[in-house]
Design an enzyme around this catalytic site. Sequence first.
Site, PDB file in Angstrom:
ATOM      1  N   ASP A 158      20.375   4.026   8.446  1.00  0.00           N
ATOM      2  CA  ASP A 158      21.575   3.859   8.683  1.00  0.00           C
ATOM      3  C   ASP A 158      21.991   2.442   8.966  1.00  0.00           C
ATOM      4  O   ASP A 158      21.086   1.585   8.742  1.00  0.00           O
ATOM      5  CB  ASP A 158      22.014   4.686   9.696  1.00  0.00           C
ATOM      6  CG  ASP A 158      21.536   4.745  11.027  1.00  0.00           C
ATOM      7  OD1 ASP A 158      20.915   3.437  11.296  1.00  0.00           O
ATOM      8  OD2 ASP A 158      21.587   5.458  12.215  1.00  0.00           O
ATOM      9  N   SER A 212       0.778  -1.094  -0.199  1.00  0.00           N
ATOM     10  CA  SER A 212       0.166   0.008   0.098  1.00  0.00           C
ATOM     11  C   SER A 212       0.852   1.334   0.030  1.00  0.00           C
ATOM     12  O   SER A 212       0.607   2.278  -0.704  1.00  0.00           O
ATOM     13  CB  SER A 212      -1.030   0.078   1.039  1.00  0.00           C
ATOM     14  OG  SER A 212      -0.350   0.266   2.573  1.00  0.00           O
ATOM     15  N   ARG A 221      21.336 -13.152   3.411  1.00  0.00           N
ATOM     16  CA  ARG A 221      21.230 -11.724   2.777  1.00  0.00           C
ATOM     17  C   ARG A 221      22.374 -11.360   1.817  1.00  0.00           C
ATOM     18  O   ARG A 221      22.093 -10.662   0.863  1.00  0.00           O
ATOM     19  CB  ARG A 221      21.758 -11.178   4.315  1.00  0.00           C
ATOM     20  CG  ARG A 221      21.712  -9.833   3.983  1.00  0.00           C
ATOM     21  CD  ARG A 221      21.564  -8.874   5.276  1.00  0.00           C
ATOM     22  NE  ARG A 221      22.735  -8.817   6.127  1.00  0.00           N
ATOM     23  CZ  ARG A 221      22.856  -8.143   7.343  1.00  0.00           C
ATOM     24  NH1 ARG A 221      21.805  -7.508   7.885  1.00  0.00           N
ATOM     25  NH2 ARG A 221      24.124  -8.312   7.832  1.00  0.00           N
ATOM     26  N   HIS A 225       8.506   3.422   9.255  1.00  0.00           N
ATOM     27  CA  HIS A 225       8.085   2.506  10.302  1.00  0.00           C
ATOM     28  C   HIS A 225       6.910   2.834  10.983  1.00  0.00           C
ATOM     29  O   HIS A 225       6.723   4.157  11.168  1.00  0.00           O
ATOM     30  CB  HIS A 225       9.311   2.720  11.172  1.00  0.00           C
ATOM     31  CG  HIS A 225       9.335   1.727  12.559  1.00  0.00           C
ATOM     32  ND1 HIS A 225       9.423   0.295  12.383  1.00  0.00           N
ATOM     33  CD2 HIS A 225       8.876   1.890  13.940  1.00  0.00           C
ATOM     34  CE1 HIS A 225       9.486  -0.201  13.550  1.00  0.00           C
ATOM     35  NE2 HIS A 225       9.097   0.688  14.510  1.00  0.00           N
ATOM     36  N   VAL A 244      19.017  -0.582  13.419  1.00  0.00           N
ATOM     37  CA  VAL A 244      17.596  -1.026  13.108  1.00  0.00           C
ATOM     38  C   VAL A 244      16.732   0.244  13.645  1.00  0.00           C
ATOM     39  O   VAL A 244      16.376   0.317  14.715  1.00  0.00           O
ATOM     40  CB  VAL A 244      17.329  -2.194  13.870  1.00  0.00           C
ATOM     41  CG1 VAL A 244      15.894  -2.660  13.593  1.00  0.00           C
ATOM     42  CG2 VAL A 244      18.062  -3.210  13.368  1.00  0.00           C
ATOM     43  N   ASN A 268      13.155   4.521   5.068  1.00  0.00           N
ATOM     44  CA  ASN A 268      12.434   3.474   5.538  1.00  0.00           C
ATOM     45  C   ASN A 268      10.965   3.867   6.200  1.00  0.00           C
ATOM     46  O   ASN A 268      11.014   5.117   6.755  1.00  0.00           O
ATOM     47  CB  ASN A 268      13.119   2.680   6.498  1.00  0.00           C
ATOM     48  CG  ASN A 268      12.293   1.518   7.231  1.00  0.00           C
ATOM     49  OD1 ASN A 268      11.525   0.574   6.377  1.00  0.00           O
ATOM     50  ND2 ASN A 268      12.145   1.455   8.350  1.00  0.00           N
TER      51      ASN A 268
HETATM   52  C1  GRF Z   1       3.927  -0.477   7.003  1.00  0.00           C
HETATM   53  O1  GRF Z   1       3.014  -0.464   8.166  1.00  0.00           O
HETATM   54  C2  GRF Z   1       5.195  -0.150   7.370  1.00  0.00           C
HETATM   55  O2  GRF Z   1       5.175   0.800   8.357  1.00  0.00           O
HETATM   56  C3  GRF Z   1       5.969  -1.388   7.767  1.00  0.00           C
HETATM   57  O3  GRF Z   1       5.216  -2.349   6.942  1.00  0.00           O
HETATM   58  C4  GRF Z   1       4.079  -1.996   6.475  1.00  0.00           C
HETATM   59  C5  GRF Z   1       3.969  -2.032   5.055  1.00  0.00           C
HETATM   60  O4  GRF Z   1       2.626  -2.151   4.565  1.00  0.00           O
HETATM   61  N1  GRF Z   1       7.359  -1.073   7.747  1.00  0.00           N
HETATM   62  P1  GRF Z   1       2.506  -2.033   3.098  1.00  0.00           P
HETATM   63  O5  GRF Z   1       3.111  -3.074   2.230  1.00  0.00           O
HETATM   64  O6  GRF Z   1       2.921  -0.794   2.596  1.00  0.00           O
HETATM   65  O7  GRF Z   1       1.015  -1.893   2.724  1.00  0.00           O
END
Ligand code: GRF
Length: 204
Positions: free
Chosen positions: A146, A21, A70, A114, A149, A112
């Site tokens: 960076d 999404s 990885r 989060h 995590v 990223n």
């Molecule tokens: C999101 O909630 C993001 O914060 C986390 O993973 C989820 C990804 O959702 N890292 P989507 O795949 O973008 O719908």
Amino acid sequence: MTRFPLGRPARIAVLASGRGSNLEALLRSFPPGDELGEIRLVLSNRASAPALAKARAAGVDAVHVPYPDRATFEDRALALLDGADIDLVCLAGFMRILSPGFVRHFRGRVLNVHPSLLPAFRGLHAQRQAIEAGVRESGCTVHLVDEGVDTGRILVQRRVEVLPDDDEESLAQRIRVQEHEAFPEAVRLVLAGRIDATGTEVEA
Ligand code: GRF
């Protein structure tokens, strides 16, 4: 070293492991012809990730890169990213931790999203951590990646209320709505040259 703004649309790659999404939000925000950036490549460690199908439906190159370990994943991913001259990498629900070597290769150019107000609730199950901690407010953070995590420089945060009857999924859904605004906003900040490679905000 890559310095933003580039004076041309940046070539953006998105790494995603699942639903996609946030990828959709980025695709909407950076349509072909956008002056700042275009989504040129989507990589996933999962062949069945809906994100891959969504990218293909939007006409974007989308590649499954297997993750037996990885190093194998990153060798192939780096070859694809460099082969496509990618300027900026967005981790949109990419559920793997990148090596320090990968991060150094793209220093200041990996973002990223989060699902918490960092530095609170790093790592997995951030929404569950928020509910278990009993906080009244949570949200999302878009940050530079960076070597740690969920530790890089914070670019954009959006808050949401945690409701008394929230469960992990209801909170995740409310946070996700904010992610879809915050992620494109943070990408624009970086591409416009408002954040330098060390993550420091540049004077306007
Ligand atoms: C999101 O909630 C993001 O914060 C986390 O993973 C989820 C990804 O959702 N890292 P989507 O795949 O973008 O719908």
